[in-house]
Design an enzyme around this catalytic site. Sequence first.
Site, PDB file in Angstrom:
ATOM      1  N   ASP A 294       0.816  -1.226   0.000  1.00 47.30           N
ATOM      2  CA  ASP A 294       0.000   0.000   0.000  1.00 47.30           C
ATOM      3  C   ASP A 294       0.844   1.270   0.000  1.00 47.30           C
ATOM      4  O   ASP A 294       0.424   2.288  -0.546  1.00 47.30           O
ATOM      5  CB  ASP A 294      -0.923   0.015   1.214  1.00 47.30           C
ATOM      6  CG  ASP A 294      -2.043  -1.006   1.064  1.00 47.30           C
ATOM      7  OD1 ASP A 294      -1.831  -2.168   1.452  1.00 47.30           O
ATOM      8  OD2 ASP A 294      -3.101  -0.638   0.540  1.00 47.30           O
ATOM      9  N   TYR A 378      -9.849  -0.913   1.978  1.00 44.93           N
ATOM     10  CA  TYR A 378      -9.477  -0.825   3.391  1.00 44.93           C
ATOM     11  C   TYR A 378      -9.210   0.612   3.817  1.00 44.93           C
ATOM     12  O   TYR A 378      -8.828   1.463   3.010  1.00 44.93           O
ATOM     13  CB  TYR A 378      -8.202  -1.636   3.662  1.00 44.93           C
ATOM     14  CG  TYR A 378      -8.467  -2.992   4.266  1.00 44.93           C
ATOM     15  CD1 TYR A 378      -8.833  -3.112   5.606  1.00 44.93           C
ATOM     16  CD2 TYR A 378      -8.350  -4.146   3.515  1.00 44.93           C
ATOM     17  CE1 TYR A 378      -9.071  -4.353   6.171  1.00 44.93           C
ATOM     18  CE2 TYR A 378      -8.594  -5.398   4.073  1.00 44.93           C
ATOM     19  CZ  TYR A 378      -8.955  -5.493   5.404  1.00 44.93           C
ATOM     20  OH  TYR A 378      -9.190  -6.722   5.953  1.00 44.93           O
TER      21      TYR A 378
HETATM   22 CU   LIG Z   1      -7.643  -7.736   6.727  1.00 43.05          CU
END
Ligand SMILES: [Cu+2]
Length: 650
Positions: A294, A378
Amino acid sequence: MSSPHPLDPASAQEYLAGRDILVAAGLLPEGGSAPVRFAYYGLEEVAKDEVLAGAAGDRRLRAFLVNLDTGESTDVVVSLTHGKVVSARTLDPARDGQMPILESDFARVDEITKADPDWRAAMARRGYRDLSKIRTAPITAGAFGPAEDDRRRMVRVLAFVQDSEHDLAWAHPIDGVAAYVDLIEKKVFKVTDEFELPVPRESGDYDDEAVRGPHRTTLKPIEITQPEGPSFTLDGFALRWQDWSMRIGFDAREGLSLHQVSLDDRPVLYRASIPEMVVPYGDPKFRHWQAYFDTGEYLVGKWANSLELGCDCLGEIAYLDATVTDDTGQPRTIPNAICIHEEDSGILWKHTDIFNGSAQSRRQRRLVVSYFTTVGNYDYGFYWYFYLDGTIELEVKATGVLFTSAYPGHAHLDGDHTSAHPGPAYPDGANPYATEVAPGLAAPFHQHLFSARLDMTVDGLANAVEEVDVSGLPIGPDNPYGNAIVQKVTRLARESQAGRRADGSRGRTWRIINTERTNRFARPISYTLYPESAPVLLADPDSPLAARAGFAANHLWVTRYDPDQRWPAGDFVNQNPGGAGIPVFIAGDRDIDGADIVLWHTFGPTHIPRPEDWPVMPVARCGFVLKPTGFFDRNPTLDVPPPGPHCSQG
Ligand SMILES: [Cu+2]
């Protein structure tokens, strides 16, 4: 331009000034035909020795430039102080990897994918002809071969269905099919279409009352008030609270960084940040390549949220804005990106003495410096806590929506337009690599592995690390009743010895000691790192992923400080062939005993999703703690007053 502190984040004016230098040098053709974009643009920090010497240093910016038509990628450093390009290097993608994903890649990939006849045919076969309802998720490609694929600047694309404007697309994965997109040729060069499973139908729209039910009415208000204001002061990026002082930094790639963290005017950390994280998924089917870095690939700082008072942060809050840039290098301000506040943290210490009648209670308090970022499905919150007793804690809060696939064995979901042909993919009708979280909806097992870079300066630059295990001893002449408890202390003398695993069964900790200063017990002044003992990278050590995530093979690495060693998976993570970062840093096997050292700490959960993580996941916490260990000569909080006169008796 007023002169900033050398550790202050780059300002909007500085980004524009740097851009002008790039234009003047011909590296950024303006208004012309060559579409050169910024995959990263940020401050190139002044080296530690210069900062500690009080020098202003050369104010520099680093830009990762990508030509969208040719793929040519250039790593450029400009000096704002001297108004010139300091260095410019063209990458060799086969050796160096690719520049990070651009913001504009998301829209470009959607367009390219939806224009491809093979991919459209795969969708049509599954009953999807109206592509306006399909959402595409571009996933960084890694390096899985064959070589002719790895040479491309590419992403792989998974698809989801969004039935209506407010539908949650992650609830409806179209499994078994992926498009491989070349971002430079601007075409799909491969479609893998391995099996068909029904697209799960149940709504995951947690904003919809029909899904969530009416809001509960039984929660009474909680209000946090500090009638005299907070106890910290913020002067620009310099923060002071109680005996703590530090500077705050922010970068489009790594997000929040903390600098020159001191306690009682004694240094503890020169710099602390989370410069990498990888989220590898454990499904070996056609999506075996699903693993995101990320930070290095998507740039977590760039996606920082603007925080809302009363929603994201409660109480007396001070905010700092973050300045990042868009693909064209134009500055973009993220208002209220960094939240600074004080929190009550329960009991600090308490005792009722049976002999002298004293009954005392003190409240713990912590200073919180935090930000939140959204990367695809996320959301991650990074919370640094500083406590009255000298404890430093990092808590990462993972929330958001699980990445999903289809779960086999739900043929009854087979509706009007989808047929199930899982074929040999799931012969038992079960998926051993995922949890079913809604009917026919799977959440693959995965890990979130963060790398904390902790540039320690415990009471000075000369530091070393001791690994401390605790154990009992067998019954023997010195231990006739077998009750002995001892510490086993191992000094990590060289980089080659310092790749270490946590061990909860031994209570393993790592003590960062000052090799020149001692406390009143003639013991080294130190801070102790308390790790969690979750698994490190579970991918096979011989896997392509393990080669690219060398840092995640251990919980701890210790290196000698080098200003160029900033990124634990390498400077260029996207499609890096492997071996970059930590494995290179430790290859010289430098002496780390009594030196200026950096700790790299891997932590984070192995996430076996629960049904309760769907459709939006309650925060899962992970992190680590650093505690003073003989840094003080006694409890440093005896002077904390009782919270009220009635809290102190005897
Ligand atoms: Cu997770």
